[in-house]
Design a protein around this motif. Structure first.
Motif, PDB file in Angstrom:
ATOM      1  N   PHE A 240       0.839  -1.211   0.000  1.00  0.00           N
ATOM      2  CA  PHE A 240       0.000   0.000   0.000  1.00  0.00           C
ATOM      3  C   PHE A 240       0.869   1.254   0.000  1.00  0.00           C
ATOM      4  CE2 PHE A 240      -3.427  -2.510   2.534  1.00  0.00           C
ATOM      5  CZ  PHE A 240      -3.866  -3.123   1.363  1.00  0.00           C
TER       6      PHE A 240
ATOM      7  N   PHE B 184      -3.355   1.768  -2.354  1.00  0.00           N
ATOM      8  CA  PHE B 184      -4.323   0.703  -2.120  1.00  0.00           C
ATOM      9  C   PHE B 184      -4.948   0.194  -3.420  1.00  0.00           C
ATOM     10  CE2 PHE B 184      -8.763  -0.555  -1.418  1.00  0.00           C
ATOM     11  CZ  PHE B 184      -8.602  -1.576  -0.509  1.00  0.00           C
TER      12      PHE B 184
ATOM     13  N   LEU C 290      -6.459  -3.353   5.046  1.00  0.00           N
ATOM     14  CA  LEU C 290      -6.197  -1.918   5.201  1.00  0.00           C
ATOM     15  C   LEU C 290      -6.826  -1.392   6.487  1.00  0.00           C
ATOM     16  CD1 LEU C 290      -5.231   0.881   4.179  1.00  0.00           C
ATOM     17  CD2 LEU C 290      -7.421   1.076   2.968  1.00  0.00           C
TER      18      LEU C 290
ATOM     19  N   GLU D 242      -4.576   6.747   2.938  1.00  0.00           N
ATOM     20  CA  GLU D 242      -5.508   5.780   2.342  1.00  0.00           C
ATOM     21  C   GLU D 242      -6.841   5.748   3.088  1.00  0.00           C
ATOM     22  OE1 GLU D 242      -5.132   4.511  -0.452  1.00  0.00           O
ATOM     23  OE2 GLU D 242      -2.997   4.196  -0.861  1.00  0.00           O
TER      24      GLU D 242
END
Lengths: 219, 219
Positions: free
Chosen positions: B36, B41, B71, B125
């Motif tokens: 990531f 992502f 995530l 993210e």
């Protein structure tokens, strides 16, 4: 294809239009900006950009040989305009370091709020700019940092500023501006100018001389 | 598969290990973090993460049902630990708002330097965290902001601080910490603690009362 959640604002559109006219090259810049801002450079395909601009991938290659080249164009436009906006604010013939630094900071911060989408791509996709194009972008970045640093140094020399850690203080000033691109929304409570004015005031407080007793009260 | 340029540092590895042990779930967290951080992502596939962890995609699903869930785990770990580090620093029974705010800022900034890779993923993210998981992450973020804001308000009430724009000043303090994750490199000139100490000093200068004449010299 997914619809980008991010839409280029009028300030970004105007800037891209000044550079690329109003035809296909402009539409591709806008499409690239929105796709990169929405899903990141690596997750964006040439087809995503072309589709967003209502063109074929082949038609895109006529104008930009790769998505990396398109990112470079956006990054260069962003960094060059951020530099212009920062210097423009301080162009007045001011003798005093305080209003000069204040204006530089306000110009830099205001640009990042007004152009928050382009700023985000220019700042956060730096690692994806093609290697042979990177020196030009880094030169523009360094010019902003050098300008702030020179102004801070001058203020210290003239006894107007008191800065213990010059390098880190300039970093902090840059961070305040750059991070605006991460969180700023047009629907927020402050216009770009209002926000930038508040930040310039905060930065001036950071560098103005202090009563030594108060300044060490935390240790 | 491309090799990620980003490698998780010892501080991030230790944190992930505390949460997930040292087996497959841990290796997947490290692999997800590195992928990531390196490509974003959206550009990371489940296969990228599994391959990086030397596992099959099917084996990954045993531990994390989706890359979004992975995530979320990374983001929760990061935000929770940033909050812990921020509060821990200020846990002393200090009566004075100055050392309390100074410690909060130092804790928050130091965490973002020490955990710059995890911080980057947690901060940048955020839009990709699964919608049903987002409230928990936002609660952790708000807890940090509320703590800083409460401390700043208390200092103003007690006459120790002078803050014209409380909301924007807290934003600026958060920005100084968060933006460290964008630029910090372990090879740089300052340790996380040194950098955080300089930033805490700068923030204190922003909020301490000033000579009114000096403070308005720029207008």
């Amino acid at each position: 294809m997914r619809t980008p959640r991010m839409a280029a604002g009028p300030a970004d559109r105007e800037l891209l239009q000044q550079d690329a006219g109003s035809g296909a090259p402009y539409r591709l810049l806008v499409a690239g900006l929105e796709c990169f801002a929405d899903r990141g450079f690596h997750a964006t395909t040439t087809r995503d950009i072309a589709t967003r601009a209502e063109m074929s991938p082949a038609a895109m290659y006529v104008h930009y040989p790769s998505k990396g080249e398109l990112l470079y164009r956006l990054s260069r436009l962003g960094h060059a305009d951020a530099l212009r906006a920062t210097l423009e604010e301080a162009a007045d013939d001011e003798d005093d370091a305080r209003p000069r630094l204040w204006r530089l900071v306000r110009g830099f911060a205001e640009w990042h709020a007004r152009h928050h989408l382009l700023a985000r791509v220019a700042q956060y996709e730096l690692n994806s700019v093609p290697r042979d194009r990177l020196p030009e972008i880094l030169d523009l970045r360094h010019a902003v940092a050098r300008t702030l640093e020179a102004e801070a140094e001058r203020g210290v020399r003239d006894g107007e500023f008191e800065i213990a850690e010059l390098h880190e203080s300039v970093r902090a000033i840059l961070s305040l501006g750059i991070d605006i691109a991460r969180w700023y929304r047009t629907s927020g409570r402050r216009t770009p100018e209002e926000l930038a004015t508040i930040y310039a005031d905060l930065v001036l407080r950071m560098v103005l001389p202090r009563d030594p007793v108060a300044a060490t009260a935390h240790s």
